[in-house]
Design an enzyme around this catalytic site. Sequence first.
Site, mmCIF file in Angstrom:
data_model
loop_
_atom_site.group_PDB
_atom_site.id
_atom_site.type_symbol
_atom_site.label_atom_id
_atom_site.label_comp_id
_atom_site.label_asym_id
_atom_site.label_seq_id
_atom_site.Cartn_x
_atom_site.Cartn_y
_atom_site.Cartn_z
ATOM 1 N N GLU A 80 0.833 -1.196 0.000
ATOM 2 C CA GLU A 80 0.000 0.000 0.000
ATOM 3 C C GLU A 80 0.877 1.258 0.000
ATOM 4 O OE1 GLU A 80 -2.105 -3.133 2.640
ATOM 5 O OE2 GLU A 80 -0.057 -2.499 2.224
ATOM 6 N N CYS A 106 -1.956 -2.753 7.474
ATOM 7 C CA CYS A 106 -1.435 -2.611 8.834
ATOM 8 C C CYS A 106 -1.661 -1.169 9.289
ATOM 9 C CB CYS A 106 0.049 -2.967 8.872
ATOM 10 S SG CYS A 106 1.120 -1.717 8.101
ATOM 11 N N CYS A 109 0.263 1.464 7.175
ATOM 12 C CA CYS A 109 -0.368 1.691 5.877
ATOM 13 C C CYS A 109 -1.703 2.412 6.030
ATOM 14 C CB CYS A 109 -0.561 0.376 5.137
ATOM 15 S SG CYS A 109 1.002 -0.351 4.601
#
Length: 161
Positions: A80, A106, A109
């Site tokens: 990402e 996560c 990101c």
Amino acid sequence: MERPSTDQYFMDMARLVATRSTCLRRTVGAVIVKDKHVLSTGYNGAPRGTRHCEETGCIRIQLNIPSGTRHELCRGVHAEQNAVAQAAYFGISVNGATIYTTTFPCSLCAKILINSGIAEIVYDEGYVDDLSKEILAETKIKIRRFDEKDDSAGNGETPSG
């Protein structure tokens, strides 16, 4: 002729992008889309011009670090992050776009996706990161899990989380 839905099409692209990953632990791909056009792609791996983890080894594997923790120890850039960075590199705004990603973002990101203006996250597999879910719950970003079985209408709608 049977065409894939737009969700299926872009998630298949994200899966293909993931095959370029240089991470030893997990392969992740991401595709940023706006108005049914691809703006950017990214996969997880070492930063541009640096040695790949298969050369240097993975400190997270060596230290037996659980998934979803201690992201700062990884030398790789997440899919990402790479997709947003690639768009920025070429001067492309991702504000209002959708990101298709093979794994739920996560917390690192998630923060980048929030600040870059991503409007929707469509993910394939879950990921253990409660902070990410908490942070994203405070935003207006639409989040949904892609479900191939439930994608016949082309919308991929399923509950988020």
